[in-house]
Design a protein around this motif. Structure first.
Motif, PDB file in Angstrom:
ATOM      1  N   ALA A 153       0.631  -9.321  21.309  1.00  0.00           N
ATOM      2  CA  ALA A 153      -0.236  -8.676  20.318  1.00  0.00           C
ATOM      3  C   ALA A 153       0.372  -7.354  19.863  1.00  0.00           C
ATOM      4  CB  ALA A 153      -1.626  -8.446  20.911  1.00  0.00           C
ATOM      5  N   ALA A 154       1.012  -6.650  20.793  1.00  0.00           N
ATOM      6  CA  ALA A 154       1.678  -5.389  20.448  1.00  0.00           C
ATOM      7  C   ALA A 154       2.809  -5.627  19.459  1.00  0.00           C
ATOM      8  CB  ALA A 154       2.212  -4.720  21.711  1.00  0.00           C
ATOM      9  N   LEU A 155       3.538  -6.717  19.646  1.00  0.00           N
ATOM     10  CA  LEU A 155       4.618  -7.049  18.715  1.00  0.00           C
ATOM     11  C   LEU A 155       4.074  -7.281  17.313  1.00  0.00           C
ATOM     12  CD1 LEU A 155       7.577  -7.761  18.116  1.00  0.00           C
ATOM     13  CD2 LEU A 155       7.077 -10.104  18.866  1.00  0.00           C
ATOM     14  N   GLU A 156       2.921  -7.960  17.207  1.00  0.00           N
ATOM     15  CA  GLU A 156       2.307  -8.185  15.896  1.00  0.00           C
ATOM     16  C   GLU A 156       1.894  -6.868  15.258  1.00  0.00           C
ATOM     17  OE1 GLU A 156       2.246 -11.049  14.164  1.00  0.00           O
ATOM     18  OE2 GLU A 156       3.537 -11.648  15.837  1.00  0.00           O
ATOM     19  N   VAL A 157       1.396  -5.946  16.066  1.00  0.00           N
ATOM     20  CA  VAL A 157       1.059  -4.608  15.559  1.00  0.00           C
ATOM     21  C   VAL A 157       2.310  -3.939  15.009  1.00  0.00           C
ATOM     22  CG1 VAL A 157       0.311  -2.284  16.217  1.00  0.00           C
ATOM     23  CG2 VAL A 157      -0.916  -4.279  17.098  1.00  0.00           C
ATOM     24  N   HIS A 158       3.395  -4.039  15.756  1.00  0.00           N
ATOM     25  CA  HIS A 158       4.651  -3.414  15.353  1.00  0.00           C
ATOM     26  C   HIS A 158       5.125  -3.969  14.012  1.00  0.00           C
ATOM     27  CE1 HIS A 158       8.784  -1.886  15.660  1.00  0.00           C
ATOM     28  NE2 HIS A 158       8.336  -1.088  16.613  1.00  0.00           N
ATOM     29  N   ARG A 159       4.994  -5.271  13.829  1.00  0.00           N
ATOM     30  CA  ARG A 159       5.438  -5.898  12.582  1.00  0.00           C
ATOM     31  C   ARG A 159       4.561  -5.479  11.404  1.00  0.00           C
ATOM     32  NH1 ARG A 159       9.237  -9.850  13.426  1.00  0.00           N
ATOM     33  NH2 ARG A 159       9.281 -10.918  15.454  1.00  0.00           N
ATOM     34  N   THR A 160       3.300  -5.152  11.663  1.00  0.00           N
ATOM     35  CA  THR A 160       2.372  -4.769  10.601  1.00  0.00           C
ATOM     36  C   THR A 160       2.832  -3.522   9.860  1.00  0.00           C
ATOM     37  OG1 THR A 160       0.508  -5.719  11.821  1.00  0.00           O
ATOM     38  CG2 THR A 160      -0.029  -4.106  10.123  1.00  0.00           C
ATOM     39  N   ASP A 161       3.591  -2.681  10.526  1.00  0.00           N
ATOM     40  CA  ASP A 161       3.989  -1.408   9.919  1.00  0.00           C
ATOM     41  C   ASP A 161       4.786  -1.610   8.643  1.00  0.00           C
ATOM     42  OD1 ASP A 161       4.030   1.551  10.237  1.00  0.00           O
ATOM     43  OD2 ASP A 161       6.197   1.235  10.254  1.00  0.00           O
ATOM     44  N   SER A 162       5.536  -2.686   8.542  1.00  0.00           N
ATOM     45  CA  SER A 162       6.348  -2.904   7.338  1.00  0.00           C
ATOM     46  C   SER A 162       5.460  -3.113   6.115  1.00  0.00           C
ATOM     47  CB  SER A 162       7.275  -4.105   7.530  1.00  0.00           C
ATOM     48  OG  SER A 162       6.529  -5.278   7.809  1.00  0.00           O
ATOM     49  N   SER A 163       4.324  -3.800   6.265  1.00  0.00           N
ATOM     50  CA  SER A 163       3.419  -3.999   5.128  1.00  0.00           C
ATOM     51  C   SER A 163       2.747  -2.693   4.744  1.00  0.00           C
ATOM     52  CB  SER A 163       2.377  -5.070   5.451  1.00  0.00           C
ATOM     53  OG  SER A 163       1.568  -4.680   6.534  1.00  0.00           O
ATOM     54  N   ILE A 164       2.472  -1.850   5.721  1.00  0.00           N
ATOM     55  CA  ILE A 164       1.900  -0.535   5.418  1.00  0.00           C
ATOM     56  C   ILE A 164       2.910   0.320   4.667  1.00  0.00           C
ATOM     57  CG2 ILE A 164       1.191   1.645   6.510  1.00  0.00           C
ATOM     58  CD1 ILE A 164      -0.369  -0.017   8.516  1.00  0.00           C
ATOM     59  N   ASP A 165       4.155   0.266   5.090  1.00  0.00           N
ATOM     60  CA  ASP A 165       5.201   1.025   4.394  1.00  0.00           C
ATOM     61  C   ASP A 165       5.329   0.572   2.940  1.00  0.00           C
ATOM     62  OD1 ASP A 165       5.753   2.505   6.633  1.00  0.00           O
ATOM     63  OD2 ASP A 165       7.485   1.324   7.246  1.00  0.00           O
ATOM     64  N   ARG A 166       5.252  -0.733   2.707  1.00  0.00           N
ATOM     65  CA  ARG A 166       5.369  -1.246   1.331  1.00  0.00           C
ATOM     66  C   ARG A 166       4.206  -0.762   0.477  1.00  0.00           C
ATOM     67  NH1 ARG A 166       7.103  -5.953   4.044  1.00  0.00           N
ATOM     68  NH2 ARG A 166       5.010  -6.856   3.915  1.00  0.00           N
ATOM     69  N   GLN A 167       2.997  -0.813   1.023  1.00  0.00           N
ATOM     70  CA  GLN A 167       1.826  -0.357   0.267  1.00  0.00           C
ATOM     71  C   GLN A 167       1.904   1.147   0.007  1.00  0.00           C
ATOM     72  OE1 GLN A 167      -1.314  -2.573   0.278  1.00  0.00           O
ATOM     73  NE2 GLN A 167      -2.808  -1.120  -0.505  1.00  0.00           N
ATOM     74  N   TYR A 168       2.381   1.886   0.976  1.00  0.00           N
ATOM     75  CA  TYR A 168       2.545   3.335   0.834  1.00  0.00           C
ATOM     76  C   TYR A 168       3.526   3.656  -0.294  1.00  0.00           C
ATOM     77  CZ  TYR A 168       4.471   7.960   1.992  1.00  0.00           C
ATOM     78  OH  TYR A 168       4.948   9.261   1.941  1.00  0.00           O
ATOM     79  N   GLU A 169       4.659   2.966  -0.303  1.00  0.00           N
ATOM     80  CA  GLU A 169       5.666   3.214  -1.342  1.00  0.00           C
ATOM     81  C   GLU A 169       5.152   2.836  -2.725  1.00  0.00           C
ATOM     82  OE1 GLU A 169       8.895   0.932   0.183  1.00  0.00           O
ATOM     83  OE2 GLU A 169       9.293   2.350   1.824  1.00  0.00           O
ATOM     84  N   ALA A 170       4.402   1.743  -2.815  1.00  0.00           N
ATOM     85  CA  ALA A 170       3.820   1.338  -4.095  1.00  0.00           C
ATOM     86  C   ALA A 170       2.818   2.377  -4.588  1.00  0.00           C
ATOM     87  CB  ALA A 170       3.147  -0.023  -3.957  1.00  0.00           C
ATOM     88  N   LEU A 171       2.020   2.910  -3.682  1.00  0.00           N
ATOM     89  CA  LEU A 171       1.047   3.938  -4.052  1.00  0.00           C
ATOM     90  C   LEU A 171       1.747   5.208  -4.510  1.00  0.00           C
ATOM     91  CD1 LEU A 171      -1.824   4.997  -4.265  1.00  0.00           C
ATOM     92  CD2 LEU A 171      -1.784   5.479  -1.806  1.00  0.00           C
ATOM     93  N   LEU A 172       2.818   5.582  -3.831  1.00  0.00           N
ATOM     94  CA  LEU A 172       3.573   6.769  -4.242  1.00  0.00           C
ATOM     95  C   LEU A 172       4.114   6.614  -5.657  1.00  0.00           C
ATOM     96  CD1 LEU A 172       5.714   8.079  -1.236  1.00  0.00           C
ATOM     97  CD2 LEU A 172       3.571   8.976  -2.158  1.00  0.00           C
ATOM     98  N   ARG A 173       4.649   5.449  -5.967  1.00  0.00           N
ATOM     99  CA  ARG A 173       5.186   5.219  -7.319  1.00  0.00           C
ATOM    100  C   ARG A 173       4.084   5.370  -8.359  1.00  0.00           C
ATOM    101  NH1 ARG A 173       8.169   1.157  -4.599  1.00  0.00           N
ATOM    102  NH2 ARG A 173       6.638  -0.429  -5.183  1.00  0.00           N
ATOM    103  N   GLN A 174       2.917   4.842  -8.054  1.00  0.00           N
ATOM    104  CA  GLN A 174       1.790   4.955  -8.973  1.00  0.00           C
ATOM    105  C   GLN A 174       1.373   6.413  -9.167  1.00  0.00           C
ATOM    106  OE1 GLN A 174      -1.787   3.063  -7.628  1.00  0.00           O
ATOM    107  NE2 GLN A 174      -2.704   2.997  -9.663  1.00  0.00           N
ATOM    108  N   LEU A 175       1.348   7.161  -8.081  1.00  0.00           N
ATOM    109  CA  LEU A 175       0.953   8.567  -8.158  1.00  0.00           C
ATOM    110  C   LEU A 175       1.967   9.399  -8.930  1.00  0.00           C
ATOM    111  CD1 LEU A 175      -0.319   9.020  -4.490  1.00  0.00           C
ATOM    112  CD2 LEU A 175      -1.728   8.914  -6.553  1.00  0.00           C
TER     113      LEU A 175
END
Length: 238
Positions: A153-175
């Motif tokens: 389960a911890a490994l799945e949490v670790h992998r989730t960070d990449s999707s958060i990074d993508r959403q963060y970068e997309a939001l930054l571009r919009q801002l």
């Protein structure tokens, strides 16, 4: 026989102390998770009173960190744990440090909730809310993995960070686009940028907690390694 009973009592007391520390970590995590959820709500609803409540409660998170740290120190001094028990204490100390830092990021979000945004800027907070919900779910999953000491389960949490990074970068571009179109909005949009950055950092802290869980379960430091390498560690130790 008497010596055996003494050893058993000591072992039981030790287990109780470790369980007490574990429960305290989960309490601290639950408090931080609720603070994060409230901060996102405060931003969306411009609830200044809720934001102030979050800021006041931050000291409780700090106090819990100190209590757990002291408890772990006492256990090390009294019990001199080795092997898996020592790994658990090390993982616990690292986890509460990251939870405290998540609390610091939540404070930054609460301060943004005290700001006012006009109707044109308000819609940008919707995308911030989307990122925030991803991060809340990641934190919740990290705490669940800690509660069960579940490396997979911890490994799945670790992998989730990449999707958060993508959403963060997309939001930054919009801002950034919004600021170029309306330079007068830059001060307010920067508040949103800092909030997004805080959420991205919380994701990184959750990733750290996932690494501590894998370390505790498998006895291998997986920091600064890829998710594939972590998966190989988990599979090889089954």
């Amino acid at each position: 026989m008497e010596h055996t009973n003494i050893g058993k009592h000591i072992s039981e007391k030790f287990d109780e102390e470790l369980e007490g520390v574990r429960n305290a970590v989960l309490s601290m995590g639950g408090m931080v998770e609720q603070q994060l959820t409230d901060a996102l709500k405060a931003i969306q609803t411009t609830d200044v009173e809720l934001a102030e409540k979050i800021l006041r409660k931050d000291s409780q998170v700090n106090d819990l960190e100190l209590e757990i740290d002291s408890a772990c120190t006492r256990i090390i001094a009294k019990r001199q744990p080795t092997a898996s028990d020592l790994r658990l204490i090390v993982a616990t100390l690292k986890t509460i440090a990251d939870l405290e830092r998540i609390g610091d990021e939540v404070k930054r979000l609460a301060r943004v909730a005290q700001e006012t945004f006009n109707s044109e800027q308000q819609h940008l907070l919707v995308n911030l809310e989307n990122l925030g919900q991803l991060v809340v779910n990641m934190l919740r999953q990290a705490l669940n993995a800690f509660a069960r000491m579940d490396a997979e389960a911890a490994l799945e949490v670790h992998r989730t960070d990449s999707s958060i990074d993508r959403q963060y970068e997309a939001l930054l571009r919009q801002l950034m686009t919004y600021m170029m179109e309306d330079p007068r909005s830059i001060p307010k949009i920067m508040d949103v940028v800092f909030s997004a950055r805080s959420l991205e950092r919380i994701g990184d802290r959750c990733q750290n907690i996932a690494e501590y869980i894998i370390f505790n379960v498998h006895g291998k430091d997986v920091r600064h390694t890829s998710a594939d390498s972590m998966e190989a560690t988990i599979k090889n130790k089954r």
